[in-house]
Design an enzyme around this catalytic site. Sequence first.
Site, short mmCIF file in Angstrom:
data_model
loop_
_atom_site.label_atom_id
_atom_site.label_comp_id
_atom_site.label_asym_id
_atom_site.label_seq_id
_atom_site.Cartn_x
_atom_site.Cartn_y
_atom_site.Cartn_z
N GLN A 136 21.67 -5.80 -10.00
CA GLN A 136 22.90 -5.01 -9.96
C GLN A 136 24.12 -5.86 -10.26
OE1 GLN A 136 22.79 -1.48 -9.67
NE2 GLN A 136 20.76 -2.26 -10.17
N HIS A 193 25.53 -5.90 -13.84
CA HIS A 193 26.29 -4.78 -14.39
C HIS A 193 27.74 -5.14 -14.65
CE1 HIS A 193 23.92 -1.07 -14.48
NE2 HIS A 193 23.28 -1.50 -13.42
N GLU A 228 25.49 2.73 -2.46
CA GLU A 228 25.02 3.51 -3.61
C GLU A 228 23.50 3.41 -3.71
OE1 GLU A 228 25.69 3.65 -8.46
OE2 GLU A 228 26.10 1.81 -7.36
N HIS A 229 23.00 2.17 -3.72
CA HIS A 229 21.56 1.91 -3.72
C HIS A 229 21.22 1.12 -2.47
CE1 HIS A 229 22.98 1.64 -8.00
NE2 HIS A 229 22.00 2.52 -8.19
N ASP A 281 16.93 3.18 -11.89
CA ASP A 281 17.85 3.17 -13.02
C ASP A 281 17.23 3.78 -14.27
OD1 ASP A 281 19.99 2.09 -11.69
OD2 ASP A 281 19.62 0.04 -12.32
N HIS A 299 43.86 46.00 5.56
CA HIS A 299 42.43 45.73 5.45
C HIS A 299 41.62 46.87 6.10
CE1 HIS A 299 43.79 41.77 4.32
NE2 HIS A 299 42.55 41.30 4.22
#
Length: 457
Positions: free
Chosen positions: A283, A286, A352-353, A386, A445
Site C-alpha cells: 500500500q 501507491h 480502509e484495509h 485490489d 393534513h
Amino acid sequence: MSSPSESNATVTASLDFRSIDFRGRRLSLAELKSALPRAKHQTMADAEQKVLDIIADVRSRGFGALADLAAKFDGVEQSHPRVPAEEIANALRQLDPGVRAALEESITRAKQFAERQKPANVDVQLADGAVVSQNWIPVGRVGLYVPGGLAPLASSVIMNVVPAVAAGVESIALASPPQKDFGGLPHPTILAAAALLGIDEVYAIGGAQAIVSFAYGVPGDGTELPIEPVDVVTGPGNIFVATAKRLVKGVVGIDSEAGTTEIAILADATAKPALVAADLISQAEHDPKAASVLVTESAELAGAVVDELNRQAAATKHSARVREALSGPQSGVVLVDDLEQGIAVCNAYAAEHLEIMTANAPAVAGRIRNAGAIFVGDYSPVSLGDYCAGSNHVLPTSGTAAFSSGLNVTTFLRAVQVINYDRAALEQVSGHIVNLAGAEDLPGHGEAVQIRFAERS
C-alpha cells in the site's frame, strides 16, 4: 488520564518507521483517535478555492475550459475529450494477453459477487387493502472516475463499472486523465478494461474538472457532442477530486470523499514478519502519503517487521516512494498490551484495509466493527482485494469506515417506497391521521383525509 507516549526504544532501524506505545495505558476512544498515526497533509480547505475556480470555469466555458485545463495540468492539446471508439477497440486489440486474462478473471469474480448484492424488493401488507412496498430502482446515469497519476488504475474500471451494471444502470460514462505519453488519451490499459466491460463513452478528463463535467454536464455547440449530466459520481482520486465531489454533492450523489490509501495490520507473535512487511509496502507504493500501520502486542514481531521493511523497501521498484510513505506521520507501529486493546485500536482507526494476522484470525475478524474491508489470514492480502478477490477496492478512508461503506451495488440504487391503500384501509386509520395532524397544528393534513369520506351534494 495520561496521553500515549512515542517510543523508539523498542523498535529501531534505519527506516524511520515510527513507534507509538499504548502499553500500560487505558485510553478513551477520543484519545485513541487523536494519538493514532494520521497524515498531516493538505486539507480540503486548502484545495477548495482552486476547485471552485475550476467549477466556475467549466460551467461558463465548457469544452474550452476543459482544453485549457488539459494543457495546464496534463500537458496535452485537446479539441474534444471524448475518446474515439476506434481508440478504445485498438487498446483492447493491443493489450498484453496476460493482462487481458487477469482483467477478465477479475471481471468474472467481481460480477459474481456484485450480482448477489442487490437487495430484494419488499411488500408489507399492514391490513386488508393496505400495502407498503420498498422497491430498489437504479439511477439513470452514472459518471465513473478512474485515476491515472502515479499508477494507471485499470482495476478501478472494473470496481466502478461492475456494480453499476449489476444494479441495472443503463447509461455509464467514464473519465480518466489524458496522458501525454499516449497522445492525450487515457492510459491504454484503462481503455482496454473499458472495452472489456462494454463501456464506449469514455472521456480524457482528469481531476476536479472530470467530476464537474459529470455533475453539471457540458453542452455541445453543434459540432461537439455534449457531456450529459449524471445522477451519481463514483471513483477514487486525489484531494482535488475528493474536494470536487464534496462541492457537487447534492447536485449529484457521490460514493465518498476518498483520501489517500491506507492499510492497518493487526498481528500477534504468530504472524510472519516477511508477509506483514510485504503487505505494508504494497500500500505504501501507491503514494508518498499512503498510510501503513501495524498494530501488535509483540515488540519482537514489530522489530522483525521493521527489519523486513528495510530489506524489502530497498529492493522494491518504487523504493523512494515507499520509504517516504513508511516514514511519514501517517505510518508506524502501534504497540498494545494484548489482543483486546489491539481490537479497540483497530476499531478506533477504522482502516480502509484491515488485515488480521493472528491466531484464530476468523474469530478476531468477527469482532471488528470499523473497516472498509477485512482481510483474514496469511492468504488474503490486500493485493488480492485490489484485483481478484471479487470484492470492491473503492473503500472509505481516513476513519470514515466507522460510518460509511465501500462501493457496492446499492451505491447505484435508490430505495423508493410505494404506498397503496384502498378506501377501507384509509378509513381505518383516518381518525389517527386527523388527531396527529391536529397535534402538529397542520389541520389541512387531516382535512385531506376527511374529504374523501364526506358526503358530497
